[in-house]
Design a protein around this motif. Structure first.
Motif, mmCIF file in Angstrom:
data_model
loop_
_atom_site.group_PDB
_atom_site.id
_atom_site.type_symbol
_atom_site.label_atom_id
_atom_site.label_comp_id
_atom_site.label_asym_id
_atom_site.label_seq_id
_atom_site.Cartn_x
_atom_site.Cartn_y
_atom_site.Cartn_z
ATOM 1 N N ALA A 141 41.504 -1.531 22.958
ATOM 2 C CA ALA A 141 41.880 -0.123 22.781
ATOM 3 C C ALA A 141 43.077 0.244 23.637
ATOM 4 C CB ALA A 141 40.699 0.788 23.118
ATOM 5 N N GLY A 142 43.149 -0.310 24.861
ATOM 6 C CA GLY A 142 44.182 0.096 25.804
ATOM 7 C C GLY A 142 43.880 1.485 26.336
ATOM 8 N N ASP A 143 44.643 1.928 27.321
ATOM 9 C CA ASP A 143 44.465 3.288 27.838
ATOM 10 C C ASP A 143 44.695 4.314 26.741
ATOM 11 O OD1 ASP A 143 43.927 2.220 30.277
ATOM 12 O OD2 ASP A 143 45.737 2.941 31.285
ATOM 13 N N LEU A 186 46.304 16.256 22.650
ATOM 14 C CA LEU A 186 45.942 14.880 22.297
ATOM 15 C C LEU A 186 47.177 13.996 22.203
ATOM 16 C CD1 LEU A 186 43.912 12.734 21.314
ATOM 17 C CD2 LEU A 186 44.173 13.689 18.995
ATOM 18 N N ILE A 187 48.215 14.495 21.549
ATOM 19 C CA ILE A 187 49.457 13.723 21.419
ATOM 20 C C ILE A 187 50.062 13.461 22.795
ATOM 21 C CG2 ILE A 187 51.830 13.790 20.564
ATOM 22 C CD1 ILE A 187 50.755 15.419 18.160
ATOM 23 N N ALA A 188 50.047 14.473 23.672
ATOM 24 C CA ALA A 188 50.621 14.326 25.007
ATOM 25 C C ALA A 188 49.876 13.276 25.822
ATOM 26 C CB ALA A 188 50.602 15.672 25.740
ATOM 27 N N ILE A 189 48.542 13.363 25.830
ATOM 28 C CA ILE A 189 47.764 12.447 26.652
ATOM 29 C C ILE A 189 47.790 11.035 26.077
ATOM 30 C CG2 ILE A 189 45.440 12.652 25.609
ATOM 31 C CD1 ILE A 189 44.392 13.110 28.490
ATOM 32 N N LEU A 195 54.275 0.223 30.766
ATOM 33 C CA LEU A 195 55.127 0.223 31.954
ATOM 34 C C LEU A 195 54.394 0.391 33.282
ATOM 35 C CD1 LEU A 195 57.975 2.558 30.609
ATOM 36 C CD2 LEU A 195 57.921 0.048 30.613
ATOM 37 N N THR A 196 53.155 0.895 33.274
ATOM 38 C CA THR A 196 52.410 1.264 34.475
ATOM 39 C C THR A 196 53.145 2.356 35.242
ATOM 40 O OG1 THR A 196 51.566 -1.011 34.672
ATOM 41 C CG2 THR A 196 51.256 0.459 36.566
ATOM 42 N N LEU A 197 52.842 3.593 34.878
ATOM 43 C CA LEU A 197 53.526 4.758 35.433
ATOM 44 C C LEU A 197 52.987 5.155 36.801
ATOM 45 C CD1 LEU A 197 53.574 7.008 32.244
ATOM 46 C CD2 LEU A 197 55.537 5.821 33.243
ATOM 47 N N ASN A 198 53.767 5.984 37.489
ATOM 48 C CA ASN A 198 53.319 6.599 38.725
ATOM 49 C C ASN A 198 52.126 7.499 38.420
ATOM 50 O OD1 ASN A 198 53.335 9.026 40.660
ATOM 51 N ND2 ASN A 198 54.628 7.548 41.734
ATOM 52 N N ASN A 199 51.104 7.428 39.266
ATOM 53 C CA ASN A 199 49.889 8.200 39.028
ATOM 54 C C ASN A 199 50.143 9.697 38.949
ATOM 55 O OD1 ASN A 199 48.055 6.135 38.751
ATOM 56 N ND2 ASN A 199 47.583 6.023 40.929
ATOM 57 N N PHE A 231 49.935 5.545 26.387
ATOM 58 C CA PHE A 231 50.574 4.400 25.733
ATOM 59 C C PHE A 231 51.736 3.878 26.575
ATOM 60 C CE2 PHE A 231 53.524 2.511 22.565
ATOM 61 C CZ PHE A 231 52.685 1.515 22.108
ATOM 62 N N ILE A 232 52.525 4.802 27.126
ATOM 63 C CA ILE A 232 53.627 4.393 28.018
ATOM 64 C C ILE A 232 53.060 3.677 29.240
ATOM 65 C CG2 ILE A 232 55.495 5.241 29.497
ATOM 66 C CD1 ILE A 232 55.847 7.542 27.494
ATOM 67 N N ASP A 233 51.940 4.188 29.754
ATOM 68 C CA ASP A 233 51.309 3.569 30.923
ATOM 69 C C ASP A 233 50.785 2.176 30.588
ATOM 70 O OD1 ASP A 233 50.558 3.778 33.673
ATOM 71 O OD2 ASP A 233 48.485 4.086 33.064
ATOM 72 N N ASP A 234 50.338 1.983 29.351
ATOM 73 C CA ASP A 234 49.901 0.650 28.919
ATOM 74 C C ASP A 234 51.036 -0.364 29.009
ATOM 75 O OD1 ASP A 234 47.182 0.810 28.284
ATOM 76 O OD2 ASP A 234 47.573 1.708 26.341
#
Length: 320
Positions: A192-194, A73-76, A86-90, A81-84
């Protein structure tokens, strides 16, 4: 859990959410409206971070129960949150999702079962998490729908079969109450965000999976039937129109109702809540563990939903 403990956790979650708002405002963690949005004002993003934090609070207070699930849960939640922001690579995002899901499987002891359950579970879990994320597009829908799922699971845990710690369900439910206080309103204080939609999906999928493993009753998957119908049938229609299903869109039925029919966000959210509540009641009190009745129930639901969509949206819009 005592009443005093629950109240203390509730106020702690309120305080954490308010602190997050200050942080999000300072670092400009916001959601700006665009052509595919169902809102028209700048709003703080990531308020659903408290879903993961509620899991951590339970983890600490319970003496570190469900450690592999909590690590997942912490990992996902972290990568979301980082993707919210910075928009990470898929590939990076999906790799962490896969690791988190495998940790969930380990918590379930799924690797002790026949090998073919792993790919089946992977498809279901990752598909559900992504569908949950896609459905998070209007005020109130994720918070109310998730609160219903947790309340239903709490009822089952206390009156049908014990499959998880009731305290865990209470803490997650309290985090949803806090989130709904700020999101279930005409003009939401936060989204909520991702991090929120993915985290709560991860939690609910874990709980339903735990319940299925405990009882052997796959009918409990239908606790997510309304979201599933909207997500899967929307994908089907987009494929029929040869659209890229991985691109952002406004093709879900709830988006049509709010964006094109002008229904209020809260009205649509309440509608989804009520329909799923009826379904959950039918599963618990009527279908129970009858596989064939569940298949018939799903068939009728699919037909009914298709009829409703064709009558409201029309063949040209749905099929191109």
């Amino acid at each position: 859990m005592t009443f005093l403990a629950a109240v203390t956790i509730l106020f702690s979650l309120f305080a954490i959410e308010l602190i997050y708002f200050k942080v999000a405002d300072h670092f400009n963690i916001i959601d700006k409206p665009n052509a595919r949005s169902s809102h028209n004002s700048i709003t703080l993003r990531g308020g659903g971070v408290i879903f993961c934090l509620s899991g951590i609070i339970f983890f600490i207070l319970s003496g570190f129960q469900f450690q592999y699930f909590i690590i997942g849960l912490i990992a996902i939640a972290t990568i979301s949150f980082i993707d919210d922001i910075l928009t990470l690579n898929n590939k990076i995002r999906l790799s962490v999702h896969l690791i988190a899901v495998l940790l969930m499987f380990y918590q379930w002891n799924l690797f002790e079962l026949a090998w073919y359950w792993i790919p089946i579970a992977l498809i279901f879990v990752i598909g559900t998490i992504n569908a949950y994320n896609f459905m998070d597009g209007i005020n109130g829908i994720t918070g109310s729908y998730s609160l219903l799922a947790i309340a239903t699971l709490y009822y089952i845990n206390n009156y049908v079969v014990t499959f998880i710690s009731s305290d865990f369900l209470i803490v997650v439910g309290l985090s949803l109450l806090v989130f709904n206080f700020f999101n279930f309103r005409k003009r939401a204080k936060c989204f909520a965000g991702d991090v929120g939609s993915v985290s709560i999906a991860f939690i609910i999928v874990y709980l339903i999976g735990q319940l299925i493993i405990k009882t052997g009753n796959f009918n409990y998957i239908l606790f997510l039937l309304v979201y599933g119908l909207d997500a899967v049938i929307t994908i089907f229609f987009r494929l029929m129109k040869k659209e890229n299903i991985f691109e952002a869109h406004r093709s879900h039925f709830y988006q049509y109702l709010t964006n094109e029919r002008g229904w209020s966000h809260l009205l649509v959210s309440v509608g989804y809540f009520i329909v799923q509540l009826i379904i959950n009641s039918a599963i618990i009190f009527l279908l129970k563990d009858s596989f064939y009745m569940a298949i018939f129930f799903v068939f009728v639901s699919v037909v009914a939903f298709l009829i409703i969509r064709f009558l409201t949206e029309g063949k040209r819009k749905l099929l191109g």
